[in-house]
Design an enzyme around this catalytic site. Structure first.
Site, short mmCIF file in Angstrom:
data_model
loop_
_atom_site.label_atom_id
_atom_site.label_comp_id
_atom_site.label_asym_id
_atom_site.label_seq_id
_atom_site.Cartn_x
_atom_site.Cartn_y
_atom_site.Cartn_z
N ASP A 64 22.04 87.91 78.49
CA ASP A 64 21.06 87.71 79.56
C ASP A 64 19.63 87.62 79.05
O ASP A 64 18.72 87.40 79.84
CB ASP A 64 21.12 88.91 80.52
CG ASP A 64 22.01 88.66 81.71
OD1 ASP A 64 21.97 87.53 82.23
OD2 ASP A 64 22.71 89.58 82.11
N LYS B 105 31.81 84.32 87.06
CA LYS B 105 31.39 84.18 85.66
C LYS B 105 32.61 84.16 84.75
O LYS B 105 32.71 83.36 83.83
CB LYS B 105 30.46 85.35 85.26
CG LYS B 105 29.07 85.25 85.89
CD LYS B 105 28.23 86.51 85.65
CE LYS B 105 26.89 86.38 86.37
NZ LYS B 105 26.02 87.58 86.22
N GLN C 100 26.33 93.63 84.28
CA GLN C 100 25.97 93.13 85.61
C GLN C 100 25.02 94.11 86.29
O GLN C 100 25.26 95.32 86.33
CB GLN C 100 27.24 92.93 86.44
CG GLN C 100 27.01 92.30 87.81
CD GLN C 100 26.51 90.86 87.76
OE1 GLN C 100 26.72 90.15 86.78
NE2 GLN C 100 25.84 90.43 88.80
#
Ligand code: GUN
Length: 305
Positions: free
Chosen positions: A120, A53, A97
């Site tokens: 997200d 990422k 994460q």
């Protein structure tokens, strides 16, 4: 018949190029989109994902900062970090994460992220906005799958879609996106009665269960579209021979690395019944990263553009 592939790698490359163009336009006005990634602990797969990422963000011109913490970091220390990032004007998007270590309340951490910086789309405000069809950052994997289906010309209106898996990060938002695009959607899960029979009704089957090769040919209607979200590492020769019979290239990968990746669908029996399918690797995986970059750009544009 074996289906043709839905090429996630190609579509992800196109999205990343579009994001890079958008970032360059902002940069011309002196604005550099910023992404902060929080990784707690040493989860091996997470470390690899976070590194990918970060590299993709930098390649697109995004200012990326990965904050790596030991597994023992307390919940209040993580909350303090999120708070600092919420108040840092150079940070447009925050990604924590997952999974977090067991002693940490994941929901409390996700709810602490400023919804305007929610890379997200997992904050309840954004999940609610998605539910109501309002603009919001959408979890990257289902957002990427929708983008892939659209760009590859897969018609959704009026189709029967079955999503196997009911997670907040994939199954539920995937079902909502398909519904918004006029599919008739069923969410199935481990307690669903006659799961193979239900799946066989699907024109579009999304498998997001996290079990290698779980969806066999018996689940798949001939000619349907298969989206395989799973990324499972298989370590035994017997599994490689079962999932990839006669596939010399796969066996060579396995010999070299001691493992290979398989999705939630059985490549030997499920893919051949489909008209189109997402391979593993090279299907859904690359899109998750591409959509993180797109979410970061959009959050930056909304807040500072
Ligand atoms: N872990 C596995 N996939 C994801 C993802 O898309 N976002 C976050 N935050 N964690 C993940």
């Amino acid at each position: 018949m074996t289906g043709s592939i839905l090429d996630g790698t190609r579509v992800a490359r196109a999205i990343r190029a579009e994001v890079a163009d958008g970032v360059a336009e902002l940069a011309a006005r002196g604005i550099v989109p910023g992404l902060a990634v929080i990784l707690v602990g040493e989860h091996p797969a997470s470390s690899v994902y976070v590194a990918s990422k970060g590299a993709a963000a930098r390649e697109a011109g995004i200012a990326e900062r990965t904050l790596r913490f030991p597994a023992g970091l307390s919940e209040s220390e993580i909350l303090a970090t999120v708070d600092l990032l919420n108040h840092d004007d150079a940070v447009d998007a925050i990604l924590v994460q997952l999974p977090l270590p067991k002693h940490v309340g994941t929901a409390r951490i996700l709810e602490a992220i400023d919804p305007r910086k929610d890379a997200d789309g997992l904050h309840p405000v954004n999940a609610g906005r998605l539910l109501q069809g309002k603009p919001a950052p959408v979890p990257c994997t289902p957002a990427g799958i929708l983008e892939l289906l659209k760009r590859e010309g897969v018609a959704l209106r009026g189709t029967r879609a079955v999503v196997v898996g009911r997670s907040d990060i994939v199954g539920k938002p995937m079902a909502l996106l398909l519904l918004q695009n006029d599919a008739t959607v069923t969410i199935a899960h481990s307690k669903t009665r006659d799961l193979p029979g239900l799946c066989r009704e699907a024109d579009l089957l999304v498998a997001a269960i996290g079990r290698p090769g779980f969806v066999t040919g018996d689940f798949v209607k001939e000619g349907s579209v298969l989206v395989d979200v799973g990324i499972n590492r298989v370590m035994s020769r017997a599994d490689v021979e079962r999932f990839f019979p006669g596939d010399a290239a796969r066996m060579a990968t396995f010999e070299k690395k001691g493992s290979t990746l398989v999705g939630d669908c059985d490549p030997a029996t499920a893919y051949p019944r489909s008209s189109r399918y997402t391979p593993v690797p090279g299907g859904v995986g690359p899109l998750t990263i591409a959509m993180l970059l797109q979410n970061t750009l959009r959050l930056c544009e909304a807040r500072r553009g």
